[in-house]
Design an enzyme around this catalytic site. Structure first.
Site, PDB file in Angstrom:
ATOM      1  N   THR A 149       0.827  -1.213   0.000  1.00 32.75           N
ATOM      2  CA  THR A 149       0.000   0.000   0.000  1.00 32.75           C
ATOM      3  C   THR A 149       0.865   1.269   0.000  1.00 32.75           C
ATOM      4  OG1 THR A 149      -1.603  -1.222   1.280  1.00 32.75           O
ATOM      5  CG2 THR A 149      -1.855   1.165   1.279  1.00 32.75           C
TER       6      THR A 149
ATOM      7  N   GLY B  47       3.001  -3.140   8.427  1.00 30.82           N
ATOM      8  CA  GLY B  47       3.268  -3.423   9.837  1.00 30.82           C
ATOM      9  C   GLY B  47       4.749  -3.738  10.044  1.00 30.82           C
TER      10      GLY B  47
ATOM     11  N   GLU C 114      -5.949  -6.220   4.048  1.00 34.03           N
ATOM     12  CA  GLU C 114      -6.106  -7.417   3.191  1.00 34.03           C
ATOM     13  C   GLU C 114      -7.348  -7.320   2.309  1.00 34.03           C
ATOM     14  OE1 GLU C 114      -4.059  -9.713   2.390  1.00 34.03           O
ATOM     15  OE2 GLU C 114      -2.673  -8.690   3.724  1.00 34.03           O
TER      16      GLU C 114
HETATM   17  C1  LIG Z   1      -4.381  -1.767  10.505  1.00 37.56           C
HETATM   18  C2  LIG Z   1      -3.929  -1.789   9.073  1.00 37.56           C
HETATM   19  C3  LIG Z   1      -2.804  -2.526   8.720  1.00 37.56           C
HETATM   20  C4  LIG Z   1      -2.338  -2.536   7.399  1.00 37.56           C
HETATM   21  N1  LIG Z   1      -1.200  -3.231   7.090  1.00 37.56           N
HETATM   22  C5  LIG Z   1      -0.701  -3.180   5.814  1.00 37.56           C
HETATM   23  C6  LIG Z   1       0.530  -3.846   5.486  1.00 37.56           C
HETATM   24  O1  LIG Z   1       1.164  -4.483   6.331  1.00 37.56           O
HETATM   25  N2  LIG Z   1       1.017  -3.749   4.227  1.00 37.56           N
HETATM   26  C7  LIG Z   1       0.356  -3.044   3.264  1.00 37.56           C
HETATM   27  O2  LIG Z   1       0.851  -2.971   2.136  1.00 37.56           O
HETATM   28  N3  LIG Z   1      -0.824  -2.412   3.539  1.00 37.56           N
HETATM   29  C8  LIG Z   1      -1.368  -2.463   4.779  1.00 37.56           C
HETATM   30  N4  LIG Z   1      -2.550  -1.821   5.093  1.00 37.56           N
HETATM   31  C9  LIG Z   1      -3.229  -1.067   4.054  1.00 37.56           C
HETATM   32  C10 LIG Z   1      -4.500  -1.720   3.581  1.00 37.56           C
HETATM   33  O3  LIG Z   1      -4.212  -2.873   2.843  1.00 37.56           O
HETATM   34  C11 LIG Z   1      -5.314  -0.683   2.783  1.00 37.56           C
HETATM   35  O4  LIG Z   1      -5.671   0.351   3.676  1.00 37.56           O
HETATM   36  C12 LIG Z   1      -6.539  -1.317   2.169  1.00 37.56           C
HETATM   37  O5  LIG Z   1      -6.188  -2.156   1.106  1.00 37.56           O
HETATM   38  C13 LIG Z   1      -7.540  -0.283   1.670  1.00 37.56           C
HETATM   39  O6  LIG Z   1      -6.953   0.591   0.782  1.00 37.56           O
HETATM   40  P1  LIG Z   1      -7.053   2.178   0.981  1.00 37.56           P
HETATM   41  O7  LIG Z   1      -6.605   2.516   2.350  1.00 37.56           O
HETATM   42  O8  LIG Z   1      -6.331   2.774  -0.178  1.00 37.56           O
HETATM   43  O9  LIG Z   1      -8.580   2.522   0.900  1.00 37.56           O
HETATM   44  P2  LIG Z   1      -9.342   3.060  -0.360  1.00 37.56           P
HETATM   45  O10 LIG Z   1      -9.214   2.067  -1.463  1.00 37.56           O
HETATM   46  O11 LIG Z   1      -8.944   4.448  -0.666  1.00 37.56           O
HETATM   47  O12 LIG Z   1     -10.824   3.024   0.178  1.00 37.56           O
HETATM   48  C14 LIG Z   1     -11.547   4.186   0.630  1.00 37.56           C
HETATM   49  C15 LIG Z   1     -13.034   4.012   0.240  1.00 37.56           C
HETATM   50  O13 LIG Z   1     -13.124   3.947  -1.173  1.00 37.56           O
HETATM   51  C16 LIG Z   1     -13.896   2.819  -1.553  1.00 37.56           C
HETATM   52  N5  LIG Z   1     -13.395   2.265  -2.826  1.00 37.56           N
HETATM   53  C17 LIG Z   1     -12.113   2.152  -3.241  1.00 37.56           C
HETATM   54  N6  LIG Z   1     -12.055   1.555  -4.439  1.00 37.56           N
HETATM   55  C18 LIG Z   1     -13.321   1.258  -4.786  1.00 37.56           C
HETATM   56  C19 LIG Z   1     -13.918   0.605  -5.892  1.00 37.56           C
HETATM   57  N7  LIG Z   1     -13.181   0.104  -6.880  1.00 37.56           N
HETATM   58  N8  LIG Z   1     -15.259   0.487  -5.917  1.00 37.56           N
HETATM   59  C20 LIG Z   1     -16.001   0.957  -4.914  1.00 37.56           C
HETATM   60  N9  LIG Z   1     -15.500   1.566  -3.826  1.00 37.56           N
HETATM   61  C21 LIG Z   1     -14.173   1.718  -3.762  1.00 37.56           C
HETATM   62  C22 LIG Z   1     -13.744   1.825  -0.423  1.00 37.56           C
HETATM   63  O14 LIG Z   1     -14.842   0.938  -0.376  1.00 37.56           O
HETATM   64  C23 LIG Z   1     -13.661   2.736   0.800  1.00 37.56           C
HETATM   65  O15 LIG Z   1     -14.969   3.002   1.246  1.00 37.56           O
HETATM   66  C24 LIG Z   1      -3.036  -1.806   6.401  1.00 37.56           C
HETATM   67  C25 LIG Z   1      -4.193  -1.083   6.755  1.00 37.56           C
HETATM   68  C26 LIG Z   1      -4.638  -1.067   8.067  1.00 37.56           C
HETATM   69  C27 LIG Z   1      -5.870  -0.277   8.431  1.00 37.56           C
END
Ligand SMILES: Cc1cc2nc3c(=O)[nH]c(=O)nc-3n(C[C@H](O)[C@H](O)[C@H](O)COP(=O)(O)OP(=O)(O)OC[C@H]3O[C@@H](n4cnc5c(N)ncnc54)[C@H](O)[C@@H]3O)c2cc1C
Length: 672
Positions: A156, A195, A438
């Protein structure tokens, strides 16, 4: 001693009475959940081995530590924990030790606010296995397995999480030196979230856009050294740090990472699937789907964890509800235990049932994952899309239900559920995070919906269907006409499938109508996406109910235990039917006149489960050290424990706080 049952402490009388009412042997349930009496014994030994170590105990509750102190304490404990894990492993222990100590109940008892090493085991190691060649595994696995290096998984970025094709980190191949050059070209290309990335890991699997011979070939994983193995200083060109405090999991050391012309050898690209040859020639992966393996594995583990965390919250809430007395049912009579209020049972027991629904489905998905992975090794990719679709929607529905369930359990404890010493806030922090990591839940549902739309077309085209979507054939063939309704699980399972099929059909028709009306398929998808996400949820619920009921039927246990588990499976099925009654009235054999009898069935089930509720959570056998809750301990000494906990607040160490002289007194005496 880990087993509180053997402690010589007098239990609360109400909770003792509950135990006498139980119609089955909770120990039989414990053995069932562990797998056998032998496995229960092994688990307890492991718990004792870790939890009796004074070095792994908190001297001060973590909530009173600063963010920095929390992290340092977490690293201290994680090092002791994994030294002990390694000792057990070398004595011939199985992989279950890792699961229990990393993500399972034991791990979250020792490191309540997250573990900075988790990603090393849960993502770094599995990615090397899943995406590394045999030579790469030989080079990296030993070092990682022995903890000579600590890794994380950096996918991410600040700008993109869900849309991984939009990741901006670049890896340009230089054939002259046979190296990749990593760069973070923009602010939004910085890795954000991994993490253990902040201050813990010295290596990472980094996902970056691969460029060779002037062409971008999309994202690929690379092993990158981040810090010097001796000094732990960031290597040149590596910009690294921690992302700060979060709702929960504050000890996991989530970090950020940027690259400035960081060179890594060609062999550091994980090449089990796609490859870059020495001269820079790109060799495509036989299937894009092969890279899904690690993510699916983690989603299966997430399901198991959700079952565990919800069991923990249910144990706390049910024991507390047996001890807590409040208000009056009848004037002049003693205050009832709050568990005697039907509304309280309605909060508690569907979540108790969900613990089993999640657990049995996790086992079923795990078996399917292993079968499909074995088929993959033989080059058979046929069932991969089905597994992928299932892992997505089950992950979404189970994490969302678990988060909602933990919150309902917290609310069911009234004001005391709001105390951190109830453990409810930290459980919620762990569970709600899984709704996002995930694979964000809505996005997961939409991925399953894409598969379901294809499956629908296949069903309409008369093609053979894989087992989990075979119910669509009935909807297509018209054999889905209303049938006589009776309150039975056979009818209910059929109704769940009718709802899923009806919703899938409606989405396909709405998409089709929009496209025929001249709207582009992409816009039609977005316009239909609320219903698409809901059809995937309906599909997941049909699977969960079916597998839950089926698992209970197939159990080889005493009739007393089977009766309780059958009641719980029926409660789960009826509860969700009534929650979604609009859908059932629209698409299934259920009619409006059936609703009152379904409501009645639900109420009967609640009252049948009531005398066994404490017995069931006792059967989970979550020891007090793991529960770590003033409200949920085995002895039910809720009020005594709450007082013991408040004595740990640093504010109670002095009778007058310094702020009195500094601020409060001048304020009070100022005659405003
Ligand atoms: C506690 C925690 C630990 C994590 N650990 C890791 C890690 O170790 N390594 C790593 O790489 N990542 C990690 N992450 C990141 C995590 O994988 C991402 O936050 C997650 O994949 C969601 O992506 P985003 O944050 O970009 O959300 P976004 O994709 O920006 O989502 C925001 C909103 O947009 C909506 N949305 C996005 N795309 C679409 C679509 N195509 N259609 C409809 N709605 C959509 C979603 O439903 C959501 O409501 C972690 C996150 C958390 C919270």
């Amino acid at each position: 001693m880990v087993l509180n049952k053997t402690e010589n402490v007098k239990c609360n009388e109400d909770i003792e009475r509950e135990r006498k009412k139980c119609s089955f042997d909770p120990l039989e349930l414990t053995h069932l959940l562990d797998g056998s009496p032998e496995k229960t014994r092994e688990r307890k030994e492991r718990e004792h081995y870790f939890l009796s170590d004074p070095e792994l105990r908190d001297t001060i509750p973590q909530d009173y530590l600063s963010h920095k102190e929390k992290y340092e304490e977490a690293v201290r404990k994680a090092c002791i924990l994994f030294r002990k894990v390694t000792q057990l492993r070398d004595k011939g222990g199985d992989l279950e030790i890792f699961r229990q100590t990393l993500s399972g109940m034991l791990g979250s008892a020792i490191l309540k606010d997250g573990n900075p090493f988790t990603l090393h085991y849960v993502m770094f190691l599995p990615t090397i296995v899943g995406q590394g060649t045999v030579e790469q595994q030989a080079e990296w696995m030993g070092k990682a397995w022995n903890c000579d290096i600590i890794g994380t998984y950096a996918q991410t970025e600040l700008g993109h999480g869900t849309f991984i094709r939009g990741l901006e980190t670049t890896a340009h191949y230089d054939p002259r030196t046979q190296e990749f050059i990593l760069n973070s070209p923009t602010l939004t290309s910085y890795k954000w979230w991994p993490g253990g990335l902040g201050q813990t890991a010295n290596y990472a699997v980094v996902v970056a856009q691969l460029h060779t011979k002037g062409v971008c070939h999309g994202i690929n994983p690379f092993i990158v050294q981040l810090r010097d193995e001796e000094t732990h200083k960031p290597l040149p060109g590596i910009k690294i740090g921690e992302i700060g405090t979060k709702l929960g999991m504050n000890a996991t050391n989530n970090g950020y990472l940027g690259f400035e012309n960081v060179r890594i050898p060609r062999e550091h690209m994980l090449m089990k699937n796609a490859q870059v040859l020495e001269d820079g020639t790109y060799v495509k992966s036989p299937s894009d789907k092969l890279t899904y393996g690690t993510m699916m594995f983690v989603r299966v583990i997430i399901l198991q964890d959700m079952a565990g965390y919800l069991s923990k919250a249910s144990t706390i809430a049910i024991r507390y509800s047996a001890v807590r007395r409040q208000s009056e049912l009848k004037p002049g009579e003693p205050e009832p235990q709050i568990m005697d209020y039907l509304t309280q049972q309605y909060k508690l027991f569907p979540n108790l049932a969900a613990c089993f629904a999640l657990r049995f489905n996790a086992i079923w998905l795990w078996n399917m994952y292993n079968n499909v992975t074995a088929e993959l090794e033989d080059g058979d990719l046929d069932r991969l899309p089905e597994l992928h679709a299932l892992s997505c929607c089950l992950k979404a529905v189970c994490t969302a239900d678990a988060a909602q369930g933990v919150e309902i359990c917290r609310l069911s404890c009234g004001g005391h559920g709001y105390m951190t010493c109830s453990s409810m806030p930290s459980i919620y922090g762990l569970v709600t995070a899984a709704c996002t990591y995930e694979g964000e839940n809505t996005v997961m549902l939409l991925q399953t919906a894409r598969y379901l739309m294809k499956a629908w077309q296949q069903a309409v085209g008369g093609m053979a269907m894989t087992p989990t979507v075979a119910y669509l054939k009935l909807a297509v063939s018209g054999n889905n006409n209303p049938q006589y309704w009776e309150n039975s699980t056979v009818c209910i399972i059929r109704a769940y499938q009718q709802v899923a099929a009806g919703k899938i059909k409606m989405c396909a028709e709405n998409m089709d109508r929009r496209i025929r009306g001249g709207i582009s398929p992409e816009d039609a998808w977005n316009m239909t996406s609320i219903e698409l996400a809901q059809c995937a949820e309906a599909h997941a619920r049909a699977i969960i109910v079916d597998k839950f009921v089926e698992s209970v039927v197939e159990l080889n246990v005493s009739s007393a235990l089977k009766t309780v588990l059958r009641q719980l499976s029926e409660l789960y099925a009826v509860y969700w039917l009534l929650q979604k009654s609009g859908d059932f009235l629209m698409y299934s054999d259920v009619s409006a006149r059936d609703i009152p009898s379904l409501q009645n069935w639900l109420e009967v089930l609640l009252s049948q489960i009531r005398p066994n509720a404490v017995g069931v959570v006792d059967g989970f056998d979550i020891c007090d050290e793991i529960l770590s809750s003033a409200l949920g301990s085995y002895d039910g000494r809720v009020y005594e424990r709450l007082f013991e906990e408040v004595s740990k607040s640093p504010l109670n160490k002095q009778s007058v706080n310094v702020s009195f002289q500094k601020y409060l007194k001048p304020f009070l005496k100022a005659s405003l």
